[in-house]
Design a protein around this motif. Structure first.
Motif, PDB file in Angstrom:
ATOM      1  N   PHE A   1      -4.782  -5.475 -12.950  1.00 45.11           N
ATOM      2  CA  PHE A   1      -5.090  -5.772 -11.554  1.00 45.11           C
ATOM      3  C   PHE A   1      -5.505  -4.503 -10.818  1.00 45.11           C
ATOM      4  N   THR A   2      -6.417  -4.657  -9.860  1.00 46.32           N
ATOM      5  CA  THR A   2      -6.591  -3.614  -8.860  1.00 46.32           C
ATOM      6  C   THR A   2      -5.474  -3.786  -7.836  1.00 46.32           C
ATOM      7  N   LEU A   3      -5.252  -2.794  -6.995  1.00 43.53           N
ATOM      8  CA  LEU A   3      -4.225  -2.936  -5.961  1.00 43.53           C
ATOM      9  C   LEU A   3      -4.560  -4.103  -5.042  1.00 43.53           C
ATOM     10  N   LYS A   4      -5.814  -4.238  -4.667  1.00 45.94           N
ATOM     11  CA  LYS A   4      -6.218  -5.331  -3.777  1.00 45.94           C
ATOM     12  C   LYS A   4      -5.930  -6.699  -4.410  1.00 45.94           C
ATOM     13  N   THR A   5      -6.289  -6.842  -5.687  1.00 51.26           N
ATOM     14  CA  THR A   5      -6.049  -8.112  -6.360  1.00 51.26           C
ATOM     15  C   THR A   5      -4.562  -8.405  -6.463  1.00 51.26           C
ATOM     16  N   TYR A   6      -3.792  -7.382  -6.769  1.00 49.89           N
ATOM     17  CA  TYR A   6      -2.337  -7.546  -6.868  1.00 49.89           C
ATOM     18  C   TYR A   6      -1.762  -8.014  -5.539  1.00 49.89           C
TER      19      TYR A   6
ATOM     20  N   HIS B   1       0.834  -1.208   0.000  1.00 48.54           N
ATOM     21  CA  HIS B   1       0.000   0.000   0.000  1.00 48.54           C
ATOM     22  C   HIS B   1       0.870   1.260   0.000  1.00 48.54           C
ATOM     23  N   LEU B   2       1.956   1.237   0.768  1.00 43.42           N
ATOM     24  CA  LEU B   2       2.851   2.388   0.795  1.00 43.42           C
ATOM     25  C   LEU B   2       3.495   2.602  -0.571  1.00 43.42           C
ATOM     26  N   MET B   3       3.901   1.521  -1.220  1.00 46.15           N
ATOM     27  CA  MET B   3       4.493   1.651  -2.550  1.00 46.15           C
ATOM     28  C   MET B   3       3.487   2.207  -3.566  1.00 46.15           C
ATOM     29  N   ASP B   4       2.216   1.907  -3.365  1.00 41.49           N
ATOM     30  CA  ASP B   4       1.178   2.512  -4.199  1.00 41.49           C
ATOM     31  C   ASP B   4       1.076   4.011  -3.923  1.00 41.49           C
ATOM     32  N   ASP B   5       1.103   4.378  -2.647  1.00 47.06           N
ATOM     33  CA  ASP B   5       1.028   5.794  -2.263  1.00 47.06           C
ATOM     34  C   ASP B   5       2.226   6.592  -2.783  1.00 47.06           C
ATOM     35  N   MET B   6       3.402   5.951  -2.859  1.00 46.37           N
ATOM     36  CA  MET B   6       4.651   6.659  -3.160  1.00 46.37           C
ATOM     37  C   MET B   6       5.236   6.283  -4.521  1.00 46.37           C
ATOM     38  N   GLN B   7       4.361   5.949  -5.464  1.00 45.57           N
ATOM     39  CA  GLN B   7       4.851   5.517  -6.779  1.00 45.57           C
ATOM     40  C   GLN B   7       5.788   6.538  -7.419  1.00 45.57           C
TER      41      GLN B   7
END
Length: 212
Positions: A184-189, A104-110
């Motif tokens: 993929f969604t983030l959740k699916t990933y 989740h953090l890596m998604d926030d900080m792409q």
């Protein structure tokens, strides 16, 4: 070099932190658009909302700004991992929580992570070594979580490799977003990566099925 060793003429530590956070966000916007080398300190100051004179009260060089960007990323990763780890009650569920939190953090900080890996080559040898050590520290923390949370012993080398895999898989969500985020969604990933992670670990099959 550490975050606190970037020289500032301002003694108010709260103000220094506030201004440097503004610089980091301003620099990220510009580095994304123009790259590190084509961005000037004057542009960073303007994007951050203050004058070039004010900028030089908090840093010495443009490289200091890039270093602060890199350091801020690893500070946030470390804090996020620590917050997700329950050392008193280690379990496979705890490991899953840590991995999901990191993804989740890596998604926030792409954007920040992309810029860091594109531009870290621009750092001087000693500051680059510091940034690389911070990355090793993050991987070591993941490795410790793996070893602590698994009910069965795991070889140190295997735990190190799995920790590196998790670290890169989190970053891959941003690096290969042009493809992955269409599929993929983030959740699916996260769900699929954790599924494959658990399959690779020495966990009792019945216990694994119960967890899922």
């Amino acid at each position: 070099m550490t975050h606190n060793q970037v020289v500032s003429s301002i003694k108010d530590t709260d103000l220094v932190e506030k201004r440097r956070n503004q610089m980091i966000q301003g620099a990220i916007t510009l580095f994304k658009e123009k790259g590190f080398h084509r961005t000037t300190t004057r542009e960073i100051a303007k994007e951050s909302g203050f004058s070039i004179g004010t900028l030089y009260e908090y840093i010495r060089t443009k490289e200091d700004v890039l270093f602060l960007v890199c350091d801020a990323i690893y500070e946030q990763v470390g804090a996020r991992l620590e917050a997700a780890i329950d050392w008193q009650n280690p379990s496979v569920a705890t490991l899953e929580k840590v991995v999901a939190s990191y993804f989740h953090l890596m998604d926030d900080m792409q954007e920040e992570v992309l810029i860091m890996y594109q531009e870290v080559k621009s750092l001087k040898k000693e500051t680059k070594a510091y940034v690389m050590q911070k990355e090793r520290d993050m991987v070591a923390m993941l490795q410790k979580v793996i070893v602590t949370c698994l009910p069965e012993p795991i070889a140190e080398r295997d735990a190190a490799l799995i920790a590196n895999n998790i670290f890169v898989q989190g970053q891959m969500w941003g690096f290969r977003r042009w493809m992955l985020q269409k599929q993929f969604t983030l959740k699916t990933y996260i769900d699929r990566q954790i599924h494959f992670l658990l399959e690779s670990l020495p966990i009792d099959t019945a216990a694994d099925e119960k967890l899922n």
